[in-house]
Design an enzyme around this catalytic site. Structure first.
Site, PDB file in Angstrom:
ATOM      1  N   SER A 193     -82.293  -9.342 112.054  1.00 39.09           N
ATOM      2  CA  SER A 193     -82.189  -8.101 111.296  1.00 39.09           C
ATOM      3  C   SER A 193     -82.481  -8.259 109.807  1.00 39.09           C
ATOM      4  O   SER A 193     -81.658  -7.922 108.950  1.00 39.09           O
ATOM      5  CB  SER A 193     -80.814  -7.491 111.545  1.00 39.09           C
ATOM      6  OG  SER A 193     -80.647  -7.360 112.926  1.00 39.09           O
ATOM      7  N   ARG A 205     -88.771 -10.810 103.744  1.00 41.63           N
ATOM      8  CA  ARG A 205     -87.735 -11.232 102.794  1.00 41.63           C
ATOM      9  C   ARG A 205     -86.387 -11.215 103.497  1.00 41.63           C
ATOM     10  O   ARG A 205     -86.170 -10.476 104.452  1.00 41.63           O
ATOM     11  CB  ARG A 205     -87.695 -10.333 101.556  1.00 41.63           C
ATOM     12  CG  ARG A 205     -87.277  -8.935 101.842  1.00 41.63           C
ATOM     13  CD  ARG A 205     -86.990  -8.080 100.618  1.00 41.63           C
ATOM     14  NE  ARG A 205     -86.719  -6.739 101.091  1.00 41.63           N
ATOM     15  CZ  ARG A 205     -87.656  -5.869 101.384  1.00 41.63           C
ATOM     16  NH1 ARG A 205     -88.918  -6.158 101.177  1.00 41.63           N
ATOM     17  NH2 ARG A 205     -87.334  -4.686 101.880  1.00 41.63           N
ATOM     18  N   ASP A 242     -81.751  -5.195 114.883  1.00 43.03           N
ATOM     19  CA  ASP A 242     -80.572  -4.540 115.454  1.00 43.03           C
ATOM     20  C   ASP A 242     -80.757  -3.034 115.620  1.00 43.03           C
ATOM     21  O   ASP A 242     -80.210  -2.437 116.549  1.00 43.03           O
ATOM     22  CB  ASP A 242     -79.308  -4.868 114.639  1.00 43.03           C
ATOM     23  CG  ASP A 242     -79.491  -4.640 113.152  1.00 43.03           C
ATOM     24  OD1 ASP A 242     -80.582  -4.211 112.726  1.00 43.03           O
ATOM     25  OD2 ASP A 242     -78.537  -4.914 112.400  1.00 43.03           O
TER      26      ASP A 242
END
Ligand code: ADP
Ligand code: MG
Length: 538
Positions: free
Chosen positions: A207, A222, A260
């Site tokens: 996630s 990132r 998620d």
């Protein structure tokens, strides 16, 4: 300028930028003021809870200055106002959100990235089979084996472990992936007696912002949620996990990469009754993010195409980074302090006002400013020891805000004990706990209203409230995450803000089901593995 009282020693750590809480000065209870001849009126031995006492101070024959005693409730209300988000704000920010969603569909590298998931349809509840899932959250890792029985039914085994904080910022990324593989091995050894003989397909819920190349590969753009592991940005995270499994000789194939929110959306669609259309999966846990169904024809930035004008794809919005340029959000000084202290300053500004990772710290910073404020008041007269958690960044867990909100006892006794222990003081008055609760509620209310902005923007973008055949048909939003699950009234605050968005209104809000997709990300990752395995067999 009014004169400043000498700073008491416990205030010397962790200062925030000065504000107008600081300034006017002099605790009335300090007898040395009389000795210095500065107080021209006798100081009352005890101030009533509700009165604001005013005294005249003669500053060595200079102009008279008015000193006001500040009560906890007044101070709390003042801080709470800094977190207010009006109905107009909600509408204005929602317009900005829809704008930035579309920018992300047209161009790479925009604030809301709108990342294609390569999953083109939702499950219908009839899927069957057993699949593994690993969900690497911001706080915990969950491993599940999910068996889908059809008719929206499933059963699952699962295990959960806290991710060691040292692994979240390790210089050696292999440590993190090897640790995950070892948790999965322990799980399959315990739950699957014949795991060595059969190959298992696994969906990996990862996630953080990932640029997906296919359903089972994606490079990290990132880190978020406090993670900063060297050597992973730009790498395929599925391949890294597969390498760790291979190194342990595990017969597990990573067939799908999801996050998620995509998982939550899939899980909700699998279990939702068929007349409810699932449009969005959203997470409000350590971080916040959402995934929704978009028309492929609108994704013009060149990653995906499909000649069918009705073709769809699940998009992972990465909405935590909405408004990176701060054109719509306003920041309090506490938001600025959090951003500066974070591992990703200038990024994820929306997430930093919403999610579980930050709300406790926002409350700590707001309290710190009150305990460090100058001028006679209810907060700075409490002798907080130097060793108090008040001075320890990130020491206040967002669950404390839930406890405060859920404590309806007249004297707030249950939450008082927690606040007292956290502050490290011998006793705490009810009025202080009530004041802290006021600030906590304002922080979470802003979070919920901003969450409604994101939900409302997706409802607008998908047009799902306009195009339903029947006025009564509802739409379903699957949600997951401890904040939305456990904070009392979070969903009610979201609903209240949704009603004030013109394109949703009271009628639209009434048609929206906000359902907790229990185990959403784990079940969803297993569903993604199932969808990917089927596609591979074709
Ligand atoms: P993850 O993000 O790892 O999937 P969760 O959904 O459990 O995990 O979210 C964890 C976050 O939720 C943490 O930031 C924690 O502070 C917050 N949290 C945990 N319990 C509560 C609670 N009772 N009320 C509100 N927030 C909570
Ligand atoms: Mg989670």
């Amino acid at each position: 300028m009014p004169e400043h009282v000498p700073i008491v020693p416990w205030r010397l750590v962790n200062t925030l930028p000065a504000d107008d809480c600081a300034g006017t000065t002099m605790p009335l209870c300090f007898p040395w003021l009389h000795r210095l001849g500065r107080v021209s009126k006798p100081v009352p031995s005890k101030l009533g809870d509700d009165e604001c006492e005013t005294v005249q101070v003669d500053q060595a024959k200079r102009d008279a200055t008015t000193i006001r005693y500040r009560h906890a409730a007044d101070l709390a209300n003042k801080v709470a106002r800094e977190f207010e988000l009006s109905d107009d704000d909600v509408r204005r920010i929602t317009r900005g959100f829809v704008e930035q969603m579309n920018e992300g569909l047209h161009h790479h590298g925009k604030a809301i990235e709108q990342l294609p998931s390569f999953i083109t349809h939702l499950p219908d509840g009839n899927e069957r089979g057993t699949y593994l899932a690993v969900d690497m959250g911001g706080t915990n890792i969950r491993v599940c084996a999910v068996t889908f029985h059809g008719h929206g039914a499933y059963s699952m085994d699962q295990a959960k472990a806290a991710i060691p904080p040292t692994l979240m910022t390790t210089k050696n990324h292999r440590e993190l992936f090897d640790w995950m593989a070892s948790i999965v091995r322990a799980f399959v050894e315990k739950n699957h007696t014949n795991w060595k003989s059969a190959s298992l397909d696994l969906g990996f819920t990862f996630s953080h912002a990932v640029e997906q190349k296919s359903i089972n590969s994606g490079t990290l753009i990132r880190w978020s949620k406090g993670f900063d592991v060297d050597g992973v940005v730009g790498q395929d995270v599925c391949a890294l996990l597969q390498q760790a499994f291979d190194a342990l000789d595990l017969p597990i194939r990573v067939t799908a990469l999801t996050n998620d929110t995509v998982g939550t959306l899939l899980a909700q669609a699998y279990t939702a009754p068929s007349r409810r259309r699932t449009v969005l999966g959203a997470v409000f846990g350590t971080g916040t993010n959402g995934a929704y169904i978009e028309k492929v024809s609108r994704i013009t930035k060149g990653q995906v195409s499909n000649p069918d004008p009705e073709a769809t794809m699940i998009i992972n919005t990465e909405w935590g980074n909405f408004d990176q340029g701060l054109d719509f959000l306003s920041l309090t000084k506490y938001d600025r302090a959090i951003d500066t202290a974070s591992v990703n300053p200038g990024f994820e500004m929306f997430e930093k006002q919403i999610s579980g990772m930050y709300l406790g710290e926002l409350l700590r910073l707001a309290l710190l400013s009150l305990f460090q404020s100058q001028g006679p008041n209810d907060f700075n007269s409490i002798p907080v020891p130097k060793s108090s958690s008040l001075y320890v960044p990130w020491s206040l867990d967002t669950s404390l805000l839930s406890h405060l909100e859920g404590d309806n006892s007249p004297k707030l006794t249950a939450s008082a004990a927690r606040v007292r222990d956290w502050l490290g003081v011998a006793k705490i008055e009810c009025k202080i706990v009530a004041a802290i609760k006021t600030i906590a509620r304002a922080i979470v209310r802003r979070s919920a209203r901003l969450s409604a902005v994101a939900l409302g923007a997706v409802l607008i973008q998908t047009g799902c409230l306009e195009h339903e055949g029947s006025r009564e048909a509802g739409v379903c939003i699957g949600v997951d995450g401890s904040l939305i699950e456990l904070y009392p009234g979070f969903v009610a605050d979201i609903r209240c803000a949704l009603r004030c968005i013109e394109q949703v209104g009271a009628a639209g809000e009434a048609r929206v089901d906000i359902c907790i997709a229990k185990d959403g990300s784990g079940v969803g990752a297993a569903l993604a593995a199932l969808i990917a395995s089927k596609a591979l067999k074709r």
